[in-house]
Design a protein around this motif. Structure first.
Motif, mmCIF file in Angstrom:
data_model
loop_
_atom_site.group_PDB
_atom_site.id
_atom_site.type_symbol
_atom_site.label_atom_id
_atom_site.label_comp_id
_atom_site.label_asym_id
_atom_site.label_seq_id
_atom_site.Cartn_x
_atom_site.Cartn_y
_atom_site.Cartn_z
ATOM 1 N N UNK A 13 0.874 -1.288 0.243
ATOM 2 C CA UNK A 13 0.014 -0.093 -0.007
ATOM 3 C C UNK A 13 0.712 1.365 0.167
ATOM 4 N N UNK A 14 1.907 1.313 0.815
ATOM 5 C CA UNK A 14 2.684 2.520 0.714
ATOM 6 C C UNK A 14 3.443 2.722 -0.608
ATOM 7 N N UNK A 15 3.723 1.621 -1.096
ATOM 8 C CA UNK A 15 4.485 1.788 -2.436
ATOM 9 C C UNK A 15 3.739 2.766 -3.305
ATOM 10 N N UNK A 16 2.377 2.589 -3.476
ATOM 11 C CA UNK A 16 1.705 3.729 -4.316
ATOM 12 C C UNK A 16 1.907 5.058 -3.743
ATOM 13 N N UNK A 17 1.781 5.417 -2.432
ATOM 14 C CA UNK A 17 1.968 6.504 -1.932
ATOM 15 C C UNK A 17 3.265 7.123 -2.111
ATOM 16 N N UNK A 18 4.457 6.202 -2.122
ATOM 17 C CA UNK A 18 5.799 6.571 -2.383
ATOM 18 C C UNK A 18 5.952 7.001 -3.802
ATOM 19 N N UNK A 19 5.309 6.397 -4.489
ATOM 20 C CA UNK A 19 5.604 6.573 -6.077
ATOM 21 C C UNK A 19 5.004 7.700 -6.753
ATOM 22 N N UNK A 20 3.801 7.999 -5.950
ATOM 23 C CA UNK A 20 3.191 9.376 -6.084
ATOM 24 C C UNK A 20 3.966 10.467 -5.531
ATOM 25 N N UNK A 21 4.611 10.285 -4.334
ATOM 26 C CA UNK A 21 5.456 11.378 -3.799
ATOM 27 C C UNK A 21 6.582 11.532 -4.857
ATOM 28 N N UNK A 22 7.270 10.608 -5.278
ATOM 29 C CA UNK A 22 8.247 10.731 -6.007
ATOM 30 C C UNK A 22 8.132 11.299 -7.420
ATOM 31 N N UNK A 23 7.019 10.892 -8.014
ATOM 32 C CA UNK A 23 6.556 11.504 -9.227
ATOM 33 C C UNK A 23 6.204 13.068 -8.970
ATOM 34 N N UNK A 24 5.526 13.502 -7.973
ATOM 35 C CA UNK A 24 5.249 14.810 -7.904
ATOM 36 C C UNK A 24 6.654 15.551 -7.654
ATOM 37 N N UNK A 25 7.533 15.262 -6.946
ATOM 38 C CA UNK A 25 8.815 15.772 -6.672
ATOM 39 C C UNK A 25 9.544 15.993 -8.117
ATOM 40 N N UNK A 26 9.434 14.926 -8.871
ATOM 41 C CA UNK A 26 10.312 14.936 -10.143
ATOM 42 C C UNK A 26 9.599 15.799 -11.236
#
Length: 117
Positions: free
Chosen positions: A80-93
């Motif tokens: 579940x947290x993988x989705x959140x981490x991927x979204x945060x990383x995409x937002x930063x990028x």
């Protein structure tokens, strides 16, 4: 002694993570609904079981179901947290300046204003 007893249990979540560590499955779990449109339970181990994503100790190894559920809960939380981490990383990028000179210092969107003397 304890490591030998827990090894079969600890291997099961690794198998579950390996099988479902992909964008589609992570999205399904993080989306919160099963294929029938029913809301997934908040407990990760229950959500995994609802989706049919279960693993257990090897055949012939007897382990208390509570221990298996704890291992599945941990695996479900990681997924579940993988989705959140991927979204945060995409937002930063997306907001990361292409020009290295704009990544720090005045004018940098990540630099807080009014905090430095």
């Amino acid at each position: 002694m304890i490591r030998g007893v827990l090894s079969p249990v600890l291997a099961a979540p690794a198998v579950l993570l390996a099988e479902h560590w992909n964008t589609t499955d992570v999205g399904v779990l993080a989306g919160g609904e099963d294929a029938g449109g029913r809301k997934l339970p908040s407990n990760a181990w229950m959500a995994l079981r609802r989706l049919g994503w279960t693993v257990g100790p090897a055949e012939g190894v007897k382990v208390n179901d509570r221990i298996v559920r704890m291992a599945q809960e941990q695996a479900g939380r990681v997924l579940r947290s993988a989705k959140w981490r991927a979204d945060v990383t995409a937002g930063v990028l997306r907001t990361w300046p292409a020009d290295p000179a704009k990544r720090t210092g005045p004018g940098c969107p990540a630099q807080p204003t009014g905090t430095r003397a």
